[in-house]
Design a protein around this motif. Structure first.
Motif: not given
Length: 234
Positions: A4-5, A13-17, A21-26
């Motif tokens: 969602q974030l 944009s940088i915060d959304k990316i 990245i964090a979600g992809s890591h998980k």
């Protein structure tokens, strides 16, 4: 929440990316192969945005740190998803390394070297022909990362913040990360120097050092993907 974030219109944009990245890591950490392709596609779209961002002072606001953070997780996730984008990611990684604008780097490059080296290591599994060139560039990168990491106001640091003895020195978390990065560079250099017959084993060492390994299940899944998708080409 991270998904969602990553799509929140109220965030930059940088915060959304970074949320992406964090979600992809998980997803990668949990070896969620059923989710890997969806997140991998979104990372591919985000890479073009990240590469077009400006350089800034600050670890989490800098374009270089963002790009290599993204490339690192993107390649690990793509290995789980079947390796469809690994060629493009490897090409982008080498382009980014060879195109580093050193006059725009900040002392935070010392921290960013971790993702740079891991991204290069994974890229070399895809394209071992670049071993000699990338080994040389990684050694230079690590040296430059130390060179520009000196405190900007070193006279003040020397007078007021320097410990009296070595026993009082607190080793920084970034220092241990840097040591691990040097170990990865050593594995890359070993592969570059290896004989033709020994190179596959040395590339396996590179994989073991550079792939994501938050837990044994993740590392095992990624190493297995490397054996199926990449090792036959060595």
């Amino acid at each position: 929440m991270l998904e969602q974030l990553s799509q929140d219109a109220g965030l930059q944009s940088i915060d959304k990316i970074y949320a992406l990245i964090a979600g992809s890591h998980k997803v990668c950490e949990l070896v969620q192969t059923d989710e890997a392709e969806k997140w991998s596609m979104r990372l591919e779209d985000a890479l073009a945005v990240a590469r077009d961002m400006p350089y800034s002072f600050g670890l989490r606001k800098d374009r270089t740190h963002l790009v290599f953070s993204l490339l690192n997780v993107a390649m690990n996730l793509d290995l789980l998803a079947g390796g469809h984008r690994l060629g493009a990611y490897s090409k982008a990684t080498f382009e980014e390394v060879e195109g580093l604008k050193l006059h725009k780097m900040t002392p935070y490059l010392f921290n960013s070297t971790s993702n740079v080296v891991k991204a290069v290591g994974i890229s070399l599994l895809r394209d071992p022909s670049a071993l000699n060139k990338q080994t040389d560039l990684m050694l230079r990168l690590m040296s430059f990362g130390i060179e520009i990491n000196n405190p900007s106001h070193w006279r003040i640091y020397r007078s007021f913040q320097t410990p009296k003895t070595l026993a009082e020195v607190k080793t920084r978390a970034a220092f241990e990360s840097f040591r691990n990065s040097m170990r990865r560079v050593d594995r890359i250099e070993d592969a570059a120097k290896a004989t033709k017959n020994d190179r596959p084993n040395r590339l396996r060492d590179v994989a073991a050092a550079c792939l994501a390994q938050s837990n044994e299940a993740q590392k095992a899944a990624l190493m297995a993907s490397v054996e199926v998708q990449l090792a036959p080409t060595w």
